[in-house]
Design an enzyme around this catalytic site. Structure first.
Site, mmCIF file in Angstrom:
data_model
loop_
_atom_site.group_PDB
_atom_site.id
_atom_site.type_symbol
_atom_site.label_atom_id
_atom_site.label_comp_id
_atom_site.label_asym_id
_atom_site.label_seq_id
_atom_site.Cartn_x
_atom_site.Cartn_y
_atom_site.Cartn_z
ATOM 1 N N GLU A 4 0.868 -1.183 0.000
ATOM 2 C CA GLU A 4 0.000 0.000 0.000
ATOM 3 C C GLU A 4 0.898 1.224 0.000
ATOM 4 O O GLU A 4 1.729 1.398 0.901
ATOM 5 C CB GLU A 4 -0.926 0.001 1.217
ATOM 6 C CG GLU A 4 -2.076 -0.987 1.064
ATOM 7 C CD GLU A 4 -3.116 -0.912 2.173
ATOM 8 O OE1 GLU A 4 -4.108 -1.651 2.086
ATOM 9 O OE2 GLU A 4 -2.936 -0.126 3.139
ATOM 10 N N ASP B 14 -5.740 9.939 9.819
ATOM 11 C CA ASP B 14 -4.428 9.439 10.204
ATOM 12 C C ASP B 14 -3.947 10.013 11.515
ATOM 13 O O ASP B 14 -4.194 11.167 11.848
ATOM 14 C CB ASP B 14 -3.409 9.754 9.099
ATOM 15 C CG ASP B 14 -3.593 8.833 7.909
ATOM 16 O OD1 ASP B 14 -3.518 7.612 8.111
ATOM 17 O OD2 ASP B 14 -3.834 9.336 6.792
ATOM 18 N N TYR C 272 -10.646 -3.751 3.493
ATOM 19 C CA TYR C 272 -9.717 -3.270 4.516
ATOM 20 C C TYR C 272 -10.538 -3.063 5.783
ATOM 21 O O TYR C 272 -11.339 -2.139 5.863
ATOM 22 C CB TYR C 272 -9.087 -1.959 4.047
ATOM 23 C CG TYR C 272 -7.942 -1.451 4.903
ATOM 24 C CD1 TYR C 272 -8.078 -1.288 6.279
ATOM 25 C CD2 TYR C 272 -6.722 -1.113 4.328
ATOM 26 C CE1 TYR C 272 -7.034 -0.819 7.050
ATOM 27 C CE2 TYR C 272 -5.669 -0.628 5.090
ATOM 28 C CZ TYR C 272 -5.837 -0.481 6.441
ATOM 29 O OH TYR C 272 -4.809 0.001 7.213
#
Lengths: 398, 270
Positions: B49, B60, B175
């Site tokens: 990735e 994040d 995911y």
């Protein structure tokens, strides 16, 4: 004008929507559902109205700035006095609504982002009022610029977390508040301060703020026998502007003008005029106009007023711009400061630097218009918090 | 056949689990990323990735935020990310590369141009954090038409019907975000994650990769016992921090990943 926005999925034409990581999708769906239920609940609406009247001090008056209008020598300027609200700005209207919703959803902890600190103070205030824990995220740069508001939030029992990532201003505070929400979504309600962010925030904040325009609709006829010719408001994220514009959308003869921050001038690149100089993209959960570089990276913005220092804007403003129903212009730091001083000296009112942008545009417009023309300016907040910035700028130490 | 499908098919017959390292393109430097991709494969990566840096990485944690800021400060652009992938493809025709990032750089380039450039460079899948399925209809269709997989996230908070949406629009793998939090966060409830995986696999018909919060060989092996793949990003980037040149970055990445690869293989064998 046929106007029914947003649609069920939170889209304002091509703008708005829910552009967030999957973790937040269920939380936003639950929030949208809770808001729909609350809207239909007469007791919720009654409590909101009661709080606005008895705690915030509504309705806020409209004041004819006669001396200043005289000096400008043209149209008559009327001021919607949101600066007289408890906590000193329009932000409290929305915070009351969202805090009542948080309580209804059983969330004991609220978080918020803040730029100038007005939304942070309003959130800290309602958290104290309703007995909720409160954390406010604020860019490091803004913590420095708005020290008085930081202290106010602490007095009210909130924890203020300085954000040191990115440009250290409002957009970064919003990122950090979102990160907190993702992590603590089980017990936390995010009180977002403007009409941006993912659905249902733009709609919900608009609805709570539209009390401003609804009051104007009955106040103006009492004062001048009719509705104004122009309604003028500053636009950062755009909550005070939507609040006063929204009830006027169907009054098509009323021109709506949003005033953005041109900072040091659009040509210098140091500004925050998103609708005037930006282009559409995706940030903070919605599609809207953004200030970005050719690669889609968000640009750092500049404005003398922390509350306008934001690279995005509410998606409904993006739509109103495209529809041509509202016009968007920009005034510089210097023009805003001149209007700030004029209002102090001619009317004995110290306006917030954010609101001074709307005043500055009114001052530009008024001299070219006949004396019978009525300009209604949303004086969205008071300027006590800006003493330091203005003094520094004028080379005065205190 | 897309490289991602091929890779998971091969691993299935081998009875092995995929190791998916995440690195931010341009961190610690563009040259380091170029050298890192083959090094990750040498260290046992089955799929890579590659993070596309964005100025406002809302999902994040501090590590990837910092890596993105560093990459952007060095002028990393989407066009350069494609150069890195193209360069990697000269020596590696098999290891899938998935771009992971945010919507706005893609929109600035234009969806159509982006998809074409990604395909031409040798990208196999695209995970756009802030395109949940309901906002990604057209983008996902474009990707699929070009033979690329749209990869979607599912979270502990996702309702069961979300898996159906992902099955309808997505491909490659799912995911699964292992915790309610940002990347690199600390608290991972392994048992809770493991309990969710079989249903996700069944509902989506896709392999399930687990990421966000996997920190070391032990957690990787525990998750790998049930999941089809583990993604490891923040801890790897931390290991790269301060590497003085591409060679050191590669050496550090290999040192970090090898024990995880081993644990993943041995854990599964047990």
């Amino acid at each position: 004008m046929e106007y029914h926005y947003p649609d069920a999925r939170g889209h304002f034409g091509p703008y708005g929507g829910v552009y967030v990581a999957e973790t937040l999708v269920p939380a936003l769906e639950a929030l949208a559902q809770a808001y729909e239920d609350a809207k239909r609940d007469a007791s919720f609406r009654a409590e909101f109205d009661y709080e606005l009247e008895h705690y915030v001090g509504r309705p806020s008056p409209i004041y004819h700035a006669k001396r200043w209008s005289e000096v400008l020598g043209g149209a008559q300027i009327y001021l919607k006095r949101e600066d007289l609200n408890h906590t000193g700005a329009h932000k409290i209207n929305n915070c009351i609504g969202q805090a009542l919703l948080a309580r209804r959803m059983g969330k004991p902890r609220v978080i918020a982002e803040t730029g100038a600190g007005q939304h942070g103070v309003a959130t800290a205030t309602v958290a104290a009022r309703y007995g909720m824990r409160c954390v406010v995220y604020m860019g490091e740069e803004d913590v420095r610029r708005q020290a008085a508001n930081v202290y106010r939030m602490k007095l009210l029992g909130a924890e203020v977390v300085p954000v040191s990532s990115g440009s250290r201003t409002l957009k970064d505070a919003l990122n950090e508040a979102m990160r907190d929400w993702v992590t603590n979504v089980h017990d936390t309600f995010y009180i977002l301060g403007t009409v941006a962010g993912p659905h249902p925030y733009p709609e919900m904040v608009r609805d709570f703020q539209s009390v401003i325009g609804k009051e104007c609709l009955w106040q103006m006829p009492q004062l001048v026998g009719r509705q104004p010719d122009y309604v003028i408001a500053c636009v950062g994220g755009g909550s005070n502007a939507i609040g006063i514009f929204y009830p006027y959308l169907e009054h098509e003869s009323v021109r709506l003008i949003g005033v953005e921050a041109a900072g040091e001038g659009i040509g210098t690149g140091r500004h925050a005029a998103t609708l005037v100089a930006g282009r559409p993209g995706v940030l903070h959960g919605n599609r809207t106009y953004l200030l970005q570089d050719e690669h889609g990276q968000i640009r750092e913005t500049h404005s003398i007023s922390a509350g306008l220092d934001y690279p995005g804007v509410g998606p409904e403003h993006a739509l109103l711009k495209d529809l041509g129903r509202a016009e968007y212009v920009a005034v510089t730091d210097d023009e805003a400061l001149a209007a700030f001083h004029a209002l102090c000296r001619y009317e004995g009112i110290i306006p917030a630097l954010e609101s001074s942008h709307a005043l500055a545009y009114a001052a530009k417009l008024a001299p070219s218009l006949p004396r019978e023309t009525v300009l209604l300016v949303n004086l969205s907040g008071r300027g006590d918090k800006d003493m330091h910035t203005v003094a520094e700028r004028s080379g005065i130490r205190w | 056949m897309n490289r991602i499908d091929r890779t998971f098919a091969r691993l299935r017959t081998q009875g092995r689990k995929a190791l998916i390292p995440f690195v931010t393109a341009g961190f610690p430097s563009v040259a380091a990323t170029q050298a890192l991709l083959p090094a990750l494969v040498r260290a046992g990566a089955d799929l890579i990735e590659l993070g596309v840096p964005f100025s406002d990485p809302m999902a994040d944690g501090p590590t990837i935020q910092h890596a993105s800021e560093r990459a952007l400060a060095q002028g990393m652009t989407l066009a350069q990310v494609f150069d890195v992938v193209r360069d990697f493809r000269r020596t590696d025709a098999d290891t899938p590369v998935v771009l992971m990032g945010y919507a706005n750089p893609i929109e600035a380039m234009g969806e159509e141009r982006f998809v074409q450039a990604a395909r031409d460079a040798g990208v196999d899948g695209v995970l756009t954090v802030d395109y949940p399925p309901q906002e990604a209809e057209s983008f996902a269709a474009r990707l699929r038409a070009a033979g690329l997989h749209p990869i979607f996230l599912l979270a502990p908070t996702s309702k069961p019907e979300r898996a159906d949406e992902v099955a309808r629009l997505g491909g490659g793998y799912v995911y699964y975000v292992s915790l309610t939090g940002v990347t690199g966060a600390g608290s991972l409830d392994v048992a809770a994650v493991l309990a969710r995986i079989p249903a996700l696999r069944e509902h989506t018909g896709l392999p399930v990769a687990v990421g966000f919060g996997i920190r070391d060989a032990r957690t990787a092996a525990e998750i790998g016992a049930v999941a089809d793949a583990v993604v490891i990003g923040s801890r790897l980037l931390e290991a790269l921090e301060g590497a003085e040149d591409p060679a050191e970055a590669c050496w550090r990445a290999e040192e970090f990943l090898c024990p995880i690869r081993r644990a993943l293989d041995e854990g599964v064998a047990q």
